[in-house]
Write a protein that holds these residues in place. Sequence first.
Motif, PDB file in Angstrom:
ATOM      1  N   PRO A 168       0.969 -11.270   6.791  1.00  0.00           N
ATOM      2  CA  PRO A 168      -0.075 -10.962   7.882  1.00  0.00           C
ATOM      3  C   PRO A 168       0.413  -9.629   8.589  1.00  0.00           C
ATOM      4  O   PRO A 168       0.703  -9.939   9.837  1.00  0.00           O
ATOM      5  CB  PRO A 168      -0.298 -12.101   8.660  1.00  0.00           C
ATOM      6  CG  PRO A 168       1.213 -12.717   8.632  1.00  0.00           C
ATOM      7  CD  PRO A 168       1.848 -12.422   7.216  1.00  0.00           C
ATOM      8  N   THR A 169       0.432  -8.573   7.850  1.00  0.00           N
ATOM      9  CA  THR A 169       0.585  -7.398   8.677  1.00  0.00           C
ATOM     10  C   THR A 169      -0.401  -6.213   8.229  1.00  0.00           C
ATOM     11  O   THR A 169      -0.775  -6.351   6.979  1.00  0.00           O
ATOM     12  CB  THR A 169       2.274  -6.910   8.457  1.00  0.00           C
ATOM     13  OG1 THR A 169       2.302  -6.985   6.917  1.00  0.00           O
ATOM     14  CG2 THR A 169       3.042  -7.643   9.028  1.00  0.00           C
ATOM     15  N   SER A 170      -0.550  -5.492   9.305  1.00  0.00           N
ATOM     16  CA  SER A 170      -1.525  -4.180   8.840  1.00  0.00           C
ATOM     17  C   SER A 170      -1.061  -2.953   9.746  1.00  0.00           C
ATOM     18  O   SER A 170      -0.795  -3.117  10.573  1.00  0.00           O
ATOM     19  CB  SER A 170      -3.141  -4.669   9.437  1.00  0.00           C
ATOM     20  OG  SER A 170      -4.076  -3.847   9.128  1.00  0.00           O
ATOM     21  N   ARG A 171      -1.225  -1.875   8.912  1.00  0.00           N
ATOM     22  CA  ARG A 171      -1.130  -0.631   9.377  1.00  0.00           C
ATOM     23  C   ARG A 171      -2.201   0.317   9.543  1.00  0.00           C
ATOM     24  O   ARG A 171      -3.286   0.538   8.797  1.00  0.00           O
ATOM     25  CB  ARG A 171      -0.125   0.002   8.236  1.00  0.00           C
ATOM     26  CG  ARG A 171       0.187   1.453   8.906  1.00  0.00           C
ATOM     27  CD  ARG A 171       1.268   1.963   7.890  1.00  0.00           C
ATOM     28  NE  ARG A 171       0.924   2.555   6.851  1.00  0.00           N
ATOM     29  CZ  ARG A 171       0.426   3.663   6.316  1.00  0.00           C
ATOM     30  NH1 ARG A 171       0.451   4.547   7.259  1.00  0.00           N
ATOM     31  NH2 ARG A 171      -0.021   3.933   5.280  1.00  0.00           N
ATOM     32  N   MET A 172      -2.399   0.676  10.927  1.00  0.00           N
ATOM     33  CA  MET A 172      -3.412   1.479  11.325  1.00  0.00           C
ATOM     34  C   MET A 172      -3.046   2.984  11.033  1.00  0.00           C
ATOM     35  O   MET A 172      -1.768   3.435  11.215  1.00  0.00           O
ATOM     36  CB  MET A 172      -3.725   1.174  12.921  1.00  0.00           C
ATOM     37  CG  MET A 172      -3.955  -0.254  13.094  1.00  0.00           C
ATOM     38  SD  MET A 172      -4.037  -0.640  14.774  1.00  0.00           S
ATOM     39  CE  MET A 172      -5.287   0.126  15.474  1.00  0.00           C
ATOM     40  N   SER A 173      -4.045   3.794  10.714  1.00  0.00           N
ATOM     41  CA  SER A 173      -3.744   5.063  10.364  1.00  0.00           C
ATOM     42  C   SER A 173      -4.723   6.227  10.587  1.00  0.00           C
ATOM     43  O   SER A 173      -6.081   5.659  10.542  1.00  0.00           O
ATOM     44  CB  SER A 173      -3.239   5.332   9.080  1.00  0.00           C
ATOM     45  OG  SER A 173      -3.372   6.733   8.376  1.00  0.00           O
ATOM     46  N   LEU A 174      -4.623   7.268  11.018  1.00  0.00           N
ATOM     47  CA  LEU A 174      -5.730   8.148  11.181  1.00  0.00           C
ATOM     48  C   LEU A 174      -6.628   8.335   9.716  1.00  0.00           C
ATOM     49  O   LEU A 174      -7.857   8.610   9.955  1.00  0.00           O
ATOM     50  CB  LEU A 174      -5.288   9.617  11.747  1.00  0.00           C
ATOM     51  CG  LEU A 174      -4.559   9.751  12.835  1.00  0.00           C
ATOM     52  CD1 LEU A 174      -4.032  11.272  13.092  1.00  0.00           C
ATOM     53  CD2 LEU A 174      -5.259   9.443  14.086  1.00  0.00           C
ATOM     54  N   ALA A 175      -6.044   7.926   8.603  1.00  0.00           N
ATOM     55  CA  ALA A 175      -6.819   8.179   7.510  1.00  0.00           C
ATOM     56  C   ALA A 175      -7.739   7.018   7.435  1.00  0.00           C
ATOM     57  O   ALA A 175      -8.533   7.195   6.741  1.00  0.00           O
ATOM     58  CB  ALA A 175      -5.709   8.191   6.197  1.00  0.00           C
ATOM     59  N   ASP A 176      -7.553   6.044   8.221  1.00  0.00           N
ATOM     60  CA  ASP A 176      -8.573   4.911   8.244  1.00  0.00           C
ATOM     61  C   ASP A 176     -10.048   5.483   8.681  1.00  0.00           C
ATOM     62  O   ASP A 176     -10.939   4.939   8.301  1.00  0.00           O
ATOM     63  CB  ASP A 176      -8.351   3.921   9.400  1.00  0.00           C
ATOM     64  CG  ASP A 176      -6.978   3.005   8.863  1.00  0.00           C
ATOM     65  OD1 ASP A 176      -6.618   3.060   7.847  1.00  0.00           O
ATOM     66  OD2 ASP A 176      -6.358   2.468  10.026  1.00  0.00           O
ATOM     67  N   LEU A 177     -10.127   6.551   9.134  1.00  0.00           N
ATOM     68  CA  LEU A 177     -11.384   7.208   9.622  1.00  0.00           C
ATOM     69  C   LEU A 177     -12.302   7.394   8.511  1.00  0.00           C
ATOM     70  O   LEU A 177     -13.335   7.452   8.401  1.00  0.00           O
ATOM     71  CB  LEU A 177     -11.012   8.428  10.515  1.00  0.00           C
ATOM     72  CG  LEU A 177     -10.764   8.262  11.911  1.00  0.00           C
ATOM     73  CD1 LEU A 177     -10.247   9.607  12.771  1.00  0.00           C
ATOM     74  CD2 LEU A 177     -11.553   7.444  12.718  1.00  0.00           C
TER      75      LEU A 177
END
Length: 260
Positions: A77-86
């Motif tokens: 249960p881990t998630s990576r946030m990134s500018l690419a998410d936009l």
Amino acid sequence: MPQSQHSPHAQLGADLFVEQGRLAFERAVAANKDSVAAAARFVADCVAADGVVHAFGTGHSQAAALEIAGRAGGLVPTSRMSLADLVLRGGEDRSVLDDPLLERSPGLAARLYALATPRPQDVFVIISNSGVNNSIVDMALHVKSAGHRLIALTSLEHTNSVPALHSSGKRLADLADAVLDNCAPTGDALLPLPHGGGLCGVSTLTSSLLVQMTVAEAVALLIAEGHEPPVYISANVPGGYDRNAVLEARYEGRLHRGGH
């Protein structure tokens, strides 16, 4: 040892980096015993409550986010946030990522936070060596205003030696519930060059060490408290992919990996 204490006669090269890197590891371990315990408690409580651990960093700090989210031997249960998410999930044109000032855009943190689809019990780990970048502090402020536990992974030497850039006057470490100090020197480079400047960044190595220490401690807590920790095994061993898919299904729609 700090850069200023290197012998001017030390032979620059791999052996010196290994020597100084080993000392950096020892400093990081010694300086973070209480912080690792606190961070592990937050992670264990999050996982036990069916939460997700969200990791966010920009630049080379993304390496530590990758160490947290979606790797063999790590928590599912881990998630990576990134500018690419936009672009990947936010509907923006890919050209938005070409903007060198994107990280300073007003409302960016709130947008990325929403795309992460967090729940109240989720924990956030924000990584920044300097701890003063606007997007990093914006995200930390947003996370705390939403009521989440926040773990900071930063260099206290660096962050305390540079001005706070955010309009709030805050640094990442000021906002966190637990601060992991990667013990990297100001500027990150571990070995001084003869005519100025430095060589060989160390923050990625010590940050990875602290991430793995925290995961090990969190899993130990979960097991001691009667929980079966959801841990990835390598997808490249027999049955690994299928086993991981079963575990991931418990968090359907909540695990984002920044395009990876």
